[in-house]
Design an enzyme around this catalytic site. Structure first.
Site, PDB file in Angstrom:
ATOM      1  N   HIS A  97      -4.948  -1.381  -6.304  1.00  0.00           N
ATOM      2  CA  HIS A  97      -4.394  -0.076  -6.625  1.00  0.00           C
ATOM      3  C   HIS A  97      -5.477   0.837  -7.166  1.00  0.00           C
ATOM      4  O   HIS A  97      -6.316   0.426  -7.958  1.00  0.00           O
ATOM      5  CB  HIS A  97      -3.213  -0.170  -7.599  1.00  0.00           C
ATOM      6  CG  HIS A  97      -3.284  -1.315  -8.550  1.00  0.00           C
ATOM      7  ND1 HIS A  97      -2.645  -2.504  -8.308  1.00  0.00           N
ATOM      8  CD2 HIS A  97      -3.920  -1.456  -9.722  1.00  0.00           C
ATOM      9  CE1 HIS A  97      -2.892  -3.326  -9.308  1.00  0.00           C
ATOM     10  NE2 HIS A  97      -3.662  -2.718 -10.178  1.00  0.00           N
TER      11      HIS A  97
ATOM     12  N   ASP B 183       0.811  -1.220   0.000  1.00  0.00           N
ATOM     13  CA  ASP B 183       0.000   0.000   0.000  1.00  0.00           C
ATOM     14  C   ASP B 183       0.844   1.269   0.000  1.00  0.00           C
ATOM     15  O   ASP B 183       0.445   2.293   0.549  1.00  0.00           O
ATOM     16  CB  ASP B 183      -0.964   0.018   1.209  1.00  0.00           C
ATOM     17  CG  ASP B 183      -1.710  -1.294   1.332  1.00  0.00           C
ATOM     18  OD1 ASP B 183      -2.250  -1.745   0.321  1.00  0.00           O
ATOM     19  OD2 ASP B 183      -1.716  -1.877   2.434  1.00  0.00           O
TER      20      ASP B 183
END
Ligand code: IMP
Length: 449
Positions: free
Chosen positions: A47, A19
């Site tokens: 994403h 992340d």
């Protein structure tokens, strides 16, 4: 091996626990490359890319999908849930983006089957009873890779377009899996006919894209095309080099590129390591700089630190330079992209972890080899003054407050690798280019103009 375009083959990999905002840099750097390649992981990754206000949350599709000039490859090292991939293709095509002729899926990539998610959930429930849950995304990643390594129970993407083989293979493996699940206390009925029919339908939809990507990638290299390798998950979640066993089941560091694509290691020109200006982790496992307090809550709120795939709140903490030095070393990072720096505005003091004290009182600066060894470590911090100004409109290093510039300089000095990019917001334009990589000679670099 260097492409005529002047852009070396580049890898973008996360150096923390995922992340880090890799998708934004893949999207940005795709403009300098011809082919974007995913080499590991599956729908555990998530994403979100934003261009001109347009937001797209993807799990399997390479992040450069919005760039119509880029070829997209999901290579052999990935594990693919075909239902999720078909959904993503539909989503992308509904935005008017064509994938025909520019999207390729490896026939060697392994299929995540419905029973893999069930097994993932069951294993997590068992571990949870012992207080040892990994905190997986329950997307079936571990069981799918386990079947790949085990060989006899696996299905690969190429099998989805071979009806006779798939039918006979499922007839053999479904009863065995049913038995295994029963022993594990799960009596979900496996309907082999329904499974076959779903897989064949997905296979038919995906057939135009399924190919031998090993040959395709070698052809592109031989044609002097430049490749951009998009890492999923991150180095500290790498099954060999991460905080084992609290890791994912693939080589999520840059080391996964060769086996995950079929390209020799020497194909890789440069590695950009993506690093958050602080640390986060989702799921279980040791996290020495975790802030289980108001400061951690504030980072989570400002950074909107909730999982893209699972929606889980992420654990937040100060930046860990011991972990970063190690991850940069393992990945061979040539430069860094620092993300989410804007989240740190408004803190009086920032801390940088520069070493650990072990349970036996020893001071170390080498990241330990597994979760057990890391669990006993407490961070040694260097204090740094914060800055109060919001920085999301800054477009050059000199626009940043001086305390912010000096924070970046400290990171660079401690990690020992130049910072190439600094991100101060999700939009492509909210990116500061700092050091120029010596290897990039392109006139039309995406950050200029
Ligand atoms: P799995 O990959 O679903 O098996 O999960 C294993 C561990 O990796 C869990 O702690 C997950 O939260 C973590 N993980 C997997 N993929 C990502 C990711 O893309 N970002 C952050 N954490 C991830």
């Amino acid at each position: 091996m260097a492409p005529q375009s002047g852009t070396p083959n580049t890898a973008i990999v996360g150096l923390q626990w995922g992340d880090e905002g890799k998708g934004k840099f893949v999207d940005v750097l795709a403009a300098e490359h011809d082919v974007v390649v995913r080499f590991n992981g599956g729908a555990n990754a998530g994403h979100t890319i934003v261009v001109e206000g347009e937001k797209l949350a993807l799990h399997l599709m390479p992040s450069a999908v919005l760039n119509p000039d880029c070829e997209l490859v999901i290579a052999n090292g990935t594990v693919i849930d075909p239902a999720i991939l078909v959904e993503e293709i539909d989503l992308v095509e509904s935005r008017g983006l064509s994938l025909q002729g520019r999207f390729h899926i490896s026939s060697r990539a392994h299929v995540v089957l419905p029973w893999h998610s069930l097994l993932d959930g069951a294993a997590e429930a068992r571990l949870s009873d012992r207080g040892e849950a990994i905190g997986t995304t329950k997307r079936g990643i571990g069981p799918a890779y386990a079947d790949k390594i085990g060989r006899s129970m696996a299905v690969r993407m190429g099998d989805l377009v071979d009806e006779a083989y798939l039918r006979s293979h499922l007839d053999k493996i479904a009863p065995l899996r049913q038995e295994e699940m029963k022993i594990a206390g799960n009596d979900t009925h496996i309907d082999t006919d329904a499974l076959l029919s779903d897989l064949l339908a997905h296979g038919q939809r995906l057939q135009p894209y399924i190919t031998d990507t090993t040959w395709l990638l070698h052809d592109r290299v031989n044609d002097n095309r430049s490749l951009l390798f998009e890492g999923a998950n991150a180095c500290l979640l790498d099954v060999d080099h991460g905080t084992y066993p609290y890791v994912t089941s693939s080589n999520a560091s840059a080391l996964g590129i060769s086996p995950g694509t079929g390209l020799p290691a020497k194909s890789l020109g440069r590695v950009v390591g993506v690093v958050k200006a602080y640390s986060t982790r989702v799921g279980g496992g040791p996290f020495p700089t975790e802030l289980d307090n108001d400061i951690g809550d504030r980072i989570r709120d400002r950074g909107r630190e909730y999982g893209t795939t699972t929606g889980r709140p992420r654990r937040c903490g100060w930046i860990d330079l011991v972990a970063l030095r190690y991850a940069a070393m393992v990945c061979g990072a040539d430069s860094l992209a620092i993300t989410l720096l804007d989240v740190l505005s408004g803190f009086d003091e920032l801390k940088l972890c520069t070493g650990y004290q072990t349970a036996s009182g020893q001071t170390i600066d080498r990241f330990p080899p597994d979760a057990r060894a890391l669990e006993g470590c407490t961070p040694i911090y260097e204090s740094h003054p914060g800055w109060s100004e919001e920085i999301d409109t800054c477009r050059s290093i000199s626009d940043l407050p001086s305390a912010c510039q000096s924070y970046l300089e400290s990171l660079q000095r401690h990690i020992g690798i130049p910072i190439q990019f600094v991100s101060v917001g999700p939009d492509r334009r909210q990116t500061i280019r700092w050091t120029e990589p010596a290897s990039c000679s392109r006139e039309s670099c995406c950050f200029r103009g």
